[in-house]
Design a protein around this motif. Structure first.
Motif, PDB file in Angstrom:
ATOM      1  N   GLU A 202      13.989  36.028  38.850  1.00  0.00           N
ATOM      2  CA  GLU A 202      14.832  35.920  37.852  1.00  0.00           C
ATOM      3  C   GLU A 202      13.892  35.468  36.465  1.00  0.00           C
ATOM      4  O   GLU A 202      14.098  35.964  35.468  1.00  0.00           O
ATOM      5  N   GLY A 203      12.902  34.788  36.788  1.00  0.00           N
ATOM      6  CA  GLY A 203      12.022  34.411  35.576  1.00  0.00           C
ATOM      7  C   GLY A 203      11.488  35.661  35.188  1.00  0.00           C
ATOM      8  O   GLY A 203      11.172  35.990  33.689  1.00  0.00           O
ATOM      9  N   ASP A 204      10.923  36.496  35.965  1.00  0.00           N
ATOM     10  CA  ASP A 204      10.255  37.800  35.058  1.00  0.00           C
ATOM     11  C   ASP A 204      11.449  38.839  34.688  1.00  0.00           C
ATOM     12  O   ASP A 204      11.403  39.439  33.721  1.00  0.00           O
ATOM     13  N   LYS A 205      12.635  38.815  35.408  1.00  0.00           N
ATOM     14  CA  LYS A 205      13.689  39.652  34.740  1.00  0.00           C
ATOM     15  C   LYS A 205      14.230  39.109  33.408  1.00  0.00           C
ATOM     16  O   LYS A 205      14.180  40.058  32.501  1.00  0.00           O
ATOM     17  N   ILE A 206      14.234  38.129  33.125  1.00  0.00           N
ATOM     18  CA  ILE A 206      14.877  37.252  32.040  1.00  0.00           C
ATOM     19  C   ILE A 206      13.683  37.053  31.032  1.00  0.00           C
ATOM     20  O   ILE A 206      13.756  37.609  29.889  1.00  0.00           O
ATOM     21  N   GLY A 207      12.773  36.418  31.569  1.00  0.00           N
ATOM     22  CA  GLY A 207      11.481  36.082  30.506  1.00  0.00           C
ATOM     23  C   GLY A 207      11.803  35.051  29.612  1.00  0.00           C
ATOM     24  O   GLY A 207      12.834  34.425  29.474  1.00  0.00           O
ATOM     25  N   LEU A 208      11.004  34.718  28.708  1.00  0.00           N
ATOM     26  CA  LEU A 208      11.021  34.049  27.761  1.00  0.00           C
ATOM     27  C   LEU A 208      11.519  34.395  26.262  1.00  0.00           C
ATOM     28  O   LEU A 208      11.388  35.745  26.421  1.00  0.00           O
ATOM     29  N   THR A 209      12.300  33.487  25.526  1.00  0.00           N
ATOM     30  CA  THR A 209      12.493  34.094  24.350  1.00  0.00           C
ATOM     31  C   THR A 209      11.954  33.193  23.085  1.00  0.00           C
ATOM     32  O   THR A 209      11.818  32.019  23.567  1.00  0.00           O
ATOM     33  N   PHE A 210      12.040  33.582  22.076  1.00  0.00           N
ATOM     34  CA  PHE A 210      11.601  32.534  21.023  1.00  0.00           C
ATOM     35  C   PHE A 210      12.752  32.723  19.728  1.00  0.00           C
ATOM     36  O   PHE A 210      12.824  33.761  19.316  1.00  0.00           O
ATOM     37  N   GLU A 211      13.404  31.621  19.965  1.00  0.00           N
ATOM     38  CA  GLU A 211      14.412  31.503  18.930  1.00  0.00           C
ATOM     39  C   GLU A 211      14.279  30.237  17.964  1.00  0.00           C
ATOM     40  O   GLU A 211      14.068  29.185  18.686  1.00  0.00           O
ATOM     41  N   ASN A 212      14.551  30.335  16.562  1.00  0.00           N
ATOM     42  CA  ASN A 212      14.552  29.098  15.746  1.00  0.00           C
ATOM     43  C   ASN A 212      13.264  28.161  16.022  1.00  0.00           C
ATOM     44  O   ASN A 212      13.293  27.120  16.066  1.00  0.00           O
TER      45      ASN A 212
ATOM     46  N   GLN B 257      11.399  28.201  18.502  1.00  0.00           N
ATOM     47  CA  GLN B 257      11.482  27.458  19.801  1.00  0.00           C
ATOM     48  C   GLN B 257      11.120  28.221  20.970  1.00  0.00           C
ATOM     49  O   GLN B 257      12.042  29.415  20.722  1.00  0.00           O
ATOM     50  N   VAL B 258      10.432  28.188  21.964  1.00  0.00           N
ATOM     51  CA  VAL B 258      10.249  29.045  23.074  1.00  0.00           C
ATOM     52  C   VAL B 258      11.337  28.566  23.895  1.00  0.00           C
ATOM     53  O   VAL B 258      11.477  27.429  24.262  1.00  0.00           O
ATOM     54  N   ILE B 259      12.497  29.589  24.446  1.00  0.00           N
ATOM     55  CA  ILE B 259      13.483  29.222  25.232  1.00  0.00           C
ATOM     56  C   ILE B 259      13.194  29.758  26.827  1.00  0.00           C
ATOM     57  O   ILE B 259      12.927  30.966  26.897  1.00  0.00           O
ATOM     58  N   VAL B 260      13.123  28.642  27.645  1.00  0.00           N
ATOM     59  CA  VAL B 260      12.807  28.960  29.097  1.00  0.00           C
ATOM     60  C   VAL B 260      14.109  29.554  29.609  1.00  0.00           C
ATOM     61  O   VAL B 260      15.270  28.896  29.252  1.00  0.00           O
ATOM     62  N   PRO B 261      14.193  30.675  30.733  1.00  0.00           N
ATOM     63  CA  PRO B 261      15.403  31.172  31.244  1.00  0.00           C
ATOM     64  C   PRO B 261      16.146  29.834  31.697  1.00  0.00           C
ATOM     65  O   PRO B 261      15.682  28.869  32.400  1.00  0.00           O
TER      66      PRO B 261
ATOM     67  N   PHE C 264       4.328  30.172  40.506  1.00  0.00           N
ATOM     68  CA  PHE C 264       3.340  29.761  39.729  1.00  0.00           C
ATOM     69  C   PHE C 264       3.730  29.211  38.592  1.00  0.00           C
ATOM     70  O   PHE C 264       3.201  28.308  38.030  1.00  0.00           O
ATOM     71  N   SER C 265       4.712  30.270  37.852  1.00  0.00           N
ATOM     72  CA  SER C 265       5.179  29.667  36.419  1.00  0.00           C
ATOM     73  C   SER C 265       5.618  28.465  36.450  1.00  0.00           C
ATOM     74  O   SER C 265       5.391  27.509  35.470  1.00  0.00           O
ATOM     75  N   PHE C 266       6.716  28.339  37.200  1.00  0.00           N
ATOM     76  CA  PHE C 266       7.237  26.791  37.364  1.00  0.00           C
ATOM     77  C   PHE C 266       6.435  25.838  37.572  1.00  0.00           C
ATOM     78  O   PHE C 266       6.570  24.686  37.073  1.00  0.00           O
ATOM     79  N   SER C 267       5.633  26.003  38.657  1.00  0.00           N
ATOM     80  CA  SER C 267       4.758  24.994  38.848  1.00  0.00           C
ATOM     81  C   SER C 267       3.804  24.576  37.810  1.00  0.00           C
ATOM     82  O   SER C 267       3.404  23.202  37.630  1.00  0.00           O
ATOM     83  N   ALA C 268       3.441  25.383  36.931  1.00  0.00           N
ATOM     84  CA  ALA C 268       2.541  25.251  35.823  1.00  0.00           C
ATOM     85  C   ALA C 268       3.192  24.000  34.876  1.00  0.00           C
ATOM     86  O   ALA C 268       2.421  23.436  34.469  1.00  0.00           O
ATOM     87  N   PHE C 269       4.405  23.957  34.778  1.00  0.00           N
ATOM     88  CA  PHE C 269       5.080  22.921  33.792  1.00  0.00           C
ATOM     89  C   PHE C 269       4.691  21.522  34.728  1.00  0.00           C
ATOM     90  O   PHE C 269       4.555  20.800  33.857  1.00  0.00           O
ATOM     91  N   GLY C 270       4.595  21.460  35.636  1.00  0.00           N
ATOM     92  CA  GLY C 270       4.330  20.253  36.341  1.00  0.00           C
ATOM     93  C   GLY C 270       2.849  19.823  36.387  1.00  0.00           C
ATOM     94  O   GLY C 270       2.289  18.837  36.016  1.00  0.00           O
ATOM     95  N   MET C 271       1.926  21.093  36.430  1.00  0.00           N
ATOM     96  CA  MET C 271       0.572  20.825  36.298  1.00  0.00           C
ATOM     97  C   MET C 271      -0.063  20.551  35.298  1.00  0.00           C
ATOM     98  O   MET C 271      -0.814  19.434  34.974  1.00  0.00           O
TER      99      MET C 271
END
Ligand SMILES: Cc1cc2nc3c(=O)[nH]c(=O)nc-3n(C[C@H](O)[C@H](O)[C@H](O)COP(=O)(O)OP(=O)(O)OC[C@H]3O[C@@H](n4cnc5c(N)ncnc54)[C@H](O)[C@@H]3O)c2cc1C
Length: 249
Positions: free
Chosen positions: A59-69, A71-75, A121-128
């Motif tokens: 889902e993270g790869d399909k949706i990806g991040l967006t940049f609005e106002n 701010q980076v928006i996480v799925p 791995f992308s999710f885990s990076a927020f904790g690392m």
């Protein structure tokens, strides 16, 4: 698809046959723990990784991040698992309970993280990045900095990052040009451009505490002259509440 969740038999082999992890409980520091607790927490990490985190990978790869106002928006699908990740106190599980950790050995933590990272791995990076920033504050911060930031970053309530790289300073980090000028109140004004910062901006946490590498005016060239500054995305008031946004773009 390649198998990203480690085989439990491999993990147990490394923990108990290769590294003899159960011997750790003979140390004074871990005397309250036992092999049953190690097994339980590794099982829990595996279950959590498979049930909550693994589905995010696609889902993270399909949706990806967006940049609005600005701010980076996480799925949206990342937010609930990250809340569970925080509430499960996974981020600082090897740290001392006084700073918000669970006091597990680093080795057992790594077995758990093998599952979390393998799931996404992308999710885990927020904790690392929370763990890294908080560890730096724990080891090198002032008592005031520890009181303001340590537990909130170790717990993942606030995020962390590591802000080194610049367009002309990657491997050669000593070439950085970000500068710091001392203000009369003891704080520093920092100017410069950074790139490639993992979790450097996002909407998963209320604040992000950035450790930023910069050179104080007059400091020597190269790595010798580099200092690290704590730069909160949102200013933190003396009582720990959030203040105004900092001037970071
Ligand atoms: C996924 C990802 C996440 C990142 N997260 C962060 C982060 O959170 N915070 C942060 O500060 N930075 C982060 N970075 C940046 C990372 O630290 C830099 O990309 C790295 O330091 C390399 O710098 P560079 O990209 O400018 O490449 P360069 O330093 O320009 O290197 C380019 C190439 O030249 C080679 N090279 C460089 N110097 C030499 C030399 N002296 N001799 C021979 N070969 C050399 C390198 O091996 C490489 O192949 C991240 C990068 C990636 C890819």
């Amino acid at each position: 698809m390649a198998q990203s969740i480690a085989d439990r038999r491999d993990v147990d082999f490394v923990l108990y046959e290769q590294l003899e992890a159960e011997n750790l409980v003979k140390l004074d520091r871990y005397k309250e723990l036992n092999k049953k607790m190690f097994d339980m927490v590794v099982t829990e990490a595996r279950n959590f990784a498979i049930k909550e985190i693994l589905p995010l990978n696609e889902e993270g790869d399909k949706i990806g991040l967006t940049f609005e106002n600005n701010q980076v928006i996480v799925p949206e699908c990342f937010h609930r698992p990250f809340k569970l990740f925080r509430e499960g106190e996974w981020i600082a599980m090897n740290e001392d309970p006084e700073v918000g950790g669970q006091g597990f050995p680093h080795l057992i933590t790594q077995a758990c993280m093998e599952y979390i990272m393998g799931a996404d791995f992308s999710f885990s990076a927020f904790g690392m990045v929370c763990h890294g920033a908080a560890k730096m504050i724990e080891l090198f911060g002032t008592e005031k900095q520890k009181a303001l930031f340590l537990k909130k970053v170790y717990s993942g309530e606030w995020g962390g990052s590591m802000v080194l790289t610049e367009p002309e300073a990657g491997s050669d980090v000593g070439a950085l040009t970000t500068s710091a000028v001392k203000n009369s109140d003891g704080t520093y004004s920092i100017s410069g451009n950074k790139i490639f910062i993992t979790c450097g901006e996002h909407n998963m946490q209320d604040n992000i505490i950035h450790p930023v590498l910069a050179r104080i005016e007059g400091a020597p060239a190269g790595t010798k002259g580099i200092s690290i500054f704590i730069v909160p995305k949102i200013w933190v008031n003396a009582d720990g509440s959030l203040g105004e946004p900092n001037d970071i773009v």
